[in-house]
Scaffold this motif. Sequence first.
Motif, PDB file in Angstrom:
ATOM      1  N   HIS A  51       0.842  -1.208   0.000  1.00 16.85           N
ATOM      2  CA  HIS A  51       0.000   0.000   0.000  1.00 16.85           C
ATOM      3  C   HIS A  51       0.881   1.263   0.000  1.00 16.85           C
ATOM      4  CE1 HIS A  51       0.562   0.043   4.457  1.00 16.85           C
ATOM      5  NE2 HIS A  51       0.293   1.334   4.343  1.00 16.85           N
ATOM      6  N   ILE A 111      -4.662   1.865  -1.104  1.00 15.77           N
ATOM      7  CA  ILE A 111      -4.958   3.051  -0.288  1.00 15.77           C
ATOM      8  C   ILE A 111      -6.047   2.843   0.775  1.00 15.77           C
ATOM      9  CG2 ILE A 111      -4.206   4.667  -2.080  1.00 15.77           C
ATOM     10  CD1 ILE A 111      -7.145   5.106  -2.812  1.00 15.77           C
ATOM     11  N   LEU A 156      -0.578   4.532   0.347  1.00 11.50           N
ATOM     12  CA  LEU A 156      -1.212   5.580   1.125  1.00 11.50           C
ATOM     13  C   LEU A 156      -2.164   4.932   2.110  1.00 11.50           C
ATOM     14  CD1 LEU A 156      -1.755   8.676   1.492  1.00 11.50           C
ATOM     15  CD2 LEU A 156      -3.601   8.413  -0.199  1.00 11.50           C
ATOM     16  N   GLU A 157      -2.191   5.408   3.335  1.00 13.15           N
ATOM     17  CA  GLU A 157      -3.053   4.809   4.355  1.00 13.15           C
ATOM     18  C   GLU A 157      -4.163   5.799   4.723  1.00 13.15           C
ATOM     19  OE1 GLU A 157      -2.758   2.694   8.767  1.00 13.15           O
ATOM     20  OE2 GLU A 157      -0.971   2.976   7.520  1.00 13.15           O
TER      21      GLU A 157
END
Length: 445
Positions: A104, A179, A106-107
Amino acid sequence: MEDTEDTTVSFSQGTRMLFYLMSPNETSFAEVDQVPLYVQQATPFFVGMILLEALLGWLRTGDLLIKINDGTTSLSAGMISQMPQLFVRSLEISSYVYVWNNFHILELPWDSAWTWWLAFLGVDFGFYWVHRCSHEINILWAAHQAHHSSEYYNLTTALRQSVTQQFTSWVFYLPMALIVPPSIFAVHIQFNLLYQFWIHTEVVKDLGPLEWILNTPSHHRVHHGRNRYCIDKNYGGTLIIWDRMFGTFVPEEDKVIYGLTHPINTFDILSVEFEYYVYLWRQFLSADGITHKLSVIFKGPGWMPGTPRLGDPDDLPEVTGKEVPHNPEWSTLLQTYVHVHFILVLVVYNNLFETEHMLSQATVLLITGYMLLTLTTLGYIMDQSPNAAVWEMSRCLLMLALHRFGYISSSVPLLALATEVFAVLSAIYWALQCFSKLVVKEKHY
């Protein structure tokens, strides 16, 4: 997903989740293991709505709308489709978690309403392409065709799911894993499926302005039709906007005739789930050259050499509107027998999902095997197969043994005794049927 705390849904939540009327506040979780098993907990709500639909059908037309043979086959398919989760986590969830953990970029915050709504759109967009590809790629259609095999259209049809489709559908959701946290995905992948339950009905005709945005019973009736104007249309899950955007939308017009373009005419659940794979394999073997062989696998179900990728619509059987669904005559007594045994195995099914974490894998495998055998033999009975008697006699003896040794016993002593007596009487009846057939066979020779 495993339960680590009490995640039982309330009656209000159970009702609302079937219509996707759940708020971000009550359905946002930090971890996947905290997400309730909404689909499994929806069983009593499914049953309640099926009974309500049958009542409304009876009040309107004098017909319950549901045939025991077709409805039982649909429910059997729904049960089988969930059985792999007794042994492994959903492939859609596990593959998503793997990509999230390793790739991933972007969190997004799990407790944000914006994340929740983005996931809602992402899952529905992914489903559109899962669904469309399942109609346009033959190997994927081999799994999905089970859902279209019913010639009736009612709420039991919604539960006629494929046991193999999840082995390919997971790919389409992986971009979201870059994301969107897995816990949010785990919520929406369930709600997207649950929403599609209630749209499998003829009771609801038109929803006015909502028809422009939502997938509705009217839109989905078209999708289940074998009329030429219905083929490969209206793939949406919750929203119909994707079909409008990508040119696959068509409104409900002429009377819809449901089912496959070439009906399978069987209630045998193994045939419903796997017969098309056998057909596909034979087509593959008989095709000339590697190009044609690959085309059999990766082009549309209607493709033939010399036709477009999705086949020639003119080759489809003509639908007159007078087609009669496959519904062979059988006695009321036998219908009652199938109904009772199906209810008994449904109780076993629900109990197994509630207690499987306390059982050994060997015990789970044994009970699962018994349920598969039961659903298969009930299909043989509904098909009036010549081998139904010997299979059902054997199954009843196995049922008696499992009940006697406590694998499928009831917690109520009186019911436990009644079940054993019923199993014994059933075994005796089918043994007599086997004996009478042997006598007839010997006289014939």
